[in-house]
Structure formats: C-alpha cells, structure tokens
Write a protein that holds these residues in place. Sequence first.
Motif, PDB file in Angstrom:
ATOM      1  N   VAL A  74       0.844  -1.208   0.000  1.00  0.00           N
ATOM      2  CA  VAL A  74       0.000   0.000   0.000  1.00  0.00           C
ATOM      3  C   VAL A  74       0.875   1.252   0.000  1.00  0.00           C
ATOM      4  CG1 VAL A  74      -1.653   1.350   1.347  1.00  0.00           C
ATOM      5  CG2 VAL A  74      -1.973  -1.121   1.100  1.00  0.00           C
ATOM      6  N   LYS A  75       1.902   1.259   0.835  1.00  0.00           N
ATOM      7  CA  LYS A  75       2.800   2.415   0.913  1.00  0.00           C
ATOM      8  C   LYS A  75       3.497   2.658  -0.421  1.00  0.00           C
ATOM      9  CE  LYS A  75       4.944   5.734   3.106  1.00  0.00           C
ATOM     10  NZ  LYS A  75       4.197   6.959   3.511  1.00  0.00           N
ATOM     11  N   GLU A  76       3.834   1.579  -1.133  1.00  0.00           N
ATOM     12  CA  GLU A  76       4.524   1.700  -2.416  1.00  0.00           C
ATOM     13  C   GLU A  76       3.635   2.324  -3.493  1.00  0.00           C
ATOM     14  OE1 GLU A  76       7.871   0.711  -3.522  1.00  0.00           O
ATOM     15  OE2 GLU A  76       7.995   1.142  -1.376  1.00  0.00           O
ATOM     16  N   GLU A 102      -5.377   7.050 -12.134  1.00  0.00           N
ATOM     17  CA  GLU A 102      -6.823   6.910 -12.052  1.00  0.00           C
ATOM     18  C   GLU A 102      -7.290   5.550 -12.575  1.00  0.00           C
ATOM     19  OE1 GLU A 102     -10.734   7.703 -11.216  1.00  0.00           O
ATOM     20  OE2 GLU A 102      -8.934   8.769 -10.554  1.00  0.00           O
ATOM     21  N   ASP A 103      -6.719   5.108 -13.676  1.00  0.00           N
ATOM     22  CA  ASP A 103      -7.125   3.810 -14.230  1.00  0.00           C
ATOM     23  C   ASP A 103      -6.827   2.675 -13.258  1.00  0.00           C
ATOM     24  OD1 ASP A 103      -8.016   5.011 -16.524  1.00  0.00           O
ATOM     25  OD2 ASP A 103      -6.244   4.521 -17.723  1.00  0.00           O
ATOM     26  N   GLU A 104      -5.709   2.770 -12.558  1.00  0.00           N
ATOM     27  CA  GLU A 104      -5.342   1.724 -11.605  1.00  0.00           C
ATOM     28  C   GLU A 104      -6.241   1.760 -10.368  1.00  0.00           C
ATOM     29  OE1 GLU A 104      -0.619   1.175 -12.525  1.00  0.00           O
ATOM     30  OE2 GLU A 104      -1.235   2.982 -11.470  1.00  0.00           O
ATOM     31  N   LEU A 105      -6.611   2.957  -9.944  1.00  0.00           N
ATOM     32  CA  LEU A 105      -7.566   3.090  -8.842  1.00  0.00           C
ATOM     33  C   LEU A 105      -8.908   2.476  -9.221  1.00  0.00           C
ATOM     34  CD1 LEU A 105      -6.940   6.628  -7.319  1.00  0.00           C
ATOM     35  CD2 LEU A 105      -7.211   4.511  -6.020  1.00  0.00           C
ATOM     36  N   GLY A 141      -0.482  -5.574  -4.981  1.00  0.00           N
ATOM     37  CA  GLY A 141       0.912  -5.935  -5.229  1.00  0.00           C
ATOM     38  C   GLY A 141       1.330  -5.662  -6.658  1.00  0.00           C
ATOM     39  N   GLU A 142       0.454  -5.979  -7.595  1.00  0.00           N
ATOM     40  CA  GLU A 142       0.753  -5.760  -9.012  1.00  0.00           C
ATOM     41  C   GLU A 142       0.932  -4.275  -9.322  1.00  0.00           C
ATOM     42  OE1 GLU A 142      -1.104  -6.946 -13.392  1.00  0.00           O
ATOM     43  OE2 GLU A 142      -2.374  -6.991 -11.607  1.00  0.00           O
ATOM     44  N   LEU A 143       0.100  -3.439  -8.706  1.00  0.00           N
ATOM     45  CA  LEU A 143       0.127  -2.003  -8.993  1.00  0.00           C
ATOM     46  C   LEU A 143       1.355  -1.305  -8.426  1.00  0.00           C
ATOM     47  CD1 LEU A 143      -3.647  -1.099  -8.497  1.00  0.00           C
ATOM     48  CD2 LEU A 143      -2.412  -1.503 -10.641  1.00  0.00           C
ATOM     49  N   GLY A 196       4.960 -11.042  -6.723  1.00  0.00           N
ATOM     50  CA  GLY A 196       5.064 -12.500  -6.716  1.00  0.00           C
ATOM     51  C   GLY A 196       4.850 -13.085  -5.326  1.00  0.00           C
ATOM     52  N   MET A 197       5.423 -12.446  -4.314  1.00  0.00           N
ATOM     53  CA  MET A 197       5.259 -12.944  -2.954  1.00  0.00           C
ATOM     54  C   MET A 197       3.812 -12.836  -2.486  1.00  0.00           C
ATOM     55  SD  MET A 197       8.749 -11.885  -0.876  1.00  0.00           S
ATOM     56  CE  MET A 197       8.948 -10.244  -1.564  1.00  0.00           C
ATOM     57  N   LEU A 198       3.157 -11.751  -2.860  1.00  0.00           N
ATOM     58  CA  LEU A 198       1.754 -11.587  -2.463  1.00  0.00           C
ATOM     59  C   LEU A 198       0.856 -12.599  -3.174  1.00  0.00           C
ATOM     60  CD1 LEU A 198       1.299  -7.711  -2.152  1.00  0.00           C
ATOM     61  CD2 LEU A 198       1.718  -9.405  -0.378  1.00  0.00           C
ATOM     62  N   LYS A 199       1.179 -12.943  -4.408  1.00  0.00           N
ATOM     63  CA  LYS A 199       0.423 -13.989  -5.109  1.00  0.00           C
ATOM     64  C   LYS A 199       0.561 -15.320  -4.379  1.00  0.00           C
ATOM     65  CE  LYS A 199       0.550 -14.521  -9.555  1.00  0.00           C
ATOM     66  NZ  LYS A 199       1.085 -14.664 -10.923  1.00  0.00           N
ATOM     67  N   ASP A 200       1.782 -15.678  -4.014  1.00  0.00           N
ATOM     68  CA  ASP A 200       2.018 -16.961  -3.344  1.00  0.00           C
ATOM     69  C   ASP A 200       1.309 -17.016  -1.994  1.00  0.00           C
ATOM     70  OD1 ASP A 200       3.598 -17.691  -5.471  1.00  0.00           O
ATOM     71  OD2 ASP A 200       5.500 -17.244  -4.473  1.00  0.00           O
TER      72      ASP A 200
END
Length: 216
Positions: free
Chosen positions: A98-100, A107-110, A144-146, A154-158
């Motif tokens: 989140v901090k990253e 806007e599109d990502e939001l 994580g992707e954003l 990758g770590m968040l997916k796992d």
Amino acid sequence: MSKLPEIGTKISLTDKAYEIIKDAIMTNIFKPGELLIEEKLAEQLAISRTPLRAALRKLAYDHLVEINSSRNVIVANIGQKDVEEITVVREVLEPLAVKELENNIGEDELKKLEEILCRQKKAVLEDNYEELIKMEYEFHVAIGELTHNKWLHGMLKDINTIVQRYLILSGSLNKYKEVAIKEHEVIISEIRQGNYDKAVESMKCHISNVSSRMLK
C-alpha cells in the motif's frame, strides 16, 4: 480420487496440468491429506509423466502438495500454525505494498481496485461464494501488481493463494463477508484521498482481522 478433464495436445502441458490440479486443490475437489497417484493423474489428463511431474514440483513449490521421500504426492494441509505464520508475513508485506502505491498509482489503476470491490459486492448480493473468494484474492494481489515491483507482487500472489485456500476450507469469509468488504472499501477510499499513512494502518488492521476471523 476424483476425475480430472483431459488436456490433450495443448502446447504447455506442464502449465496446463499445473492449473488443472491447482484448481482441483483450491476448490477442495482434492482434499487435504489426499494421495495423488501419478499414474492416474497422467491417464486422466492424457499426458505423459514428464510434464505431470514438473507440474507437481511447481505445486510443491507453492506449498499446495507435499512430496515425501517415497515420492508420494499428498495434498498439503493448512493448520492454525500456517495461518499464524502467514499473517506475520502479510502484516509486513501488504502494508508495504500500500505504501509503495504513494505517488505511483493513476486513475485507471484506482478504478481497477474499485471494480474488484464492485464485483465483491455483487458476489454477496448473488450469494456467489466462489466469486467472493476469487475477488478477495484479486484485491490483495492487484495491490501488489500495482506497485510494479515484480518481487513483491510474486510474494503476495504466493501468500494469498494459501490464504484463499484456507478461506475455502474454513468458510470464514462467508460469515464475515460484509465486514471484509467494508475494510477493503476503507483502504481504497484512503488511497484515493492520498491518505497513505491511514491506508497502511487500515491494511495492517485488515490483515490482523482476517487472521482472527479465519481462526475462530
């Protein structure tokens, strides 16, 4: 052992076998502790053992199966200790993600996050638990992707794959779905408003709450 669909002559047999078996594990068709017999899997999927074994190694890497010294493949179980240990990792990585996003999200990502939230709400209205769990996973992985950090993503997916499986096995998300969605809503709202310190704290709180709800 439950029957699986044939793969046939697809291009990536290993990847396809991986996805089919993973889906069977995630949806509890293959249950914790169940022995997966290579010969039967290969026959049902209509592939040789070489790509099948590669797929099983990938599943072992994802902690979805265990391969013992006798080369038996067993569907992995998930217990309270696993949830507690995963929570320790999530409480560090997910607020970091989140901090990253600060000064790094458009806007599109939001709107992508908000669309996931809308699909969650729709799943509740339609009493679609499978979709609800899928969107729970997508929400956390999308953050994580954003970040555009492939390692963090990758770590968040796992990690969230294991969480998703536990939610399916425990059924806890169905009981607390409205609360979980509200927590997602708060996180997105704070990101949209640029209140990243609050968004980070809200994510920490959400992860802690999810863990408590899963272990009840």
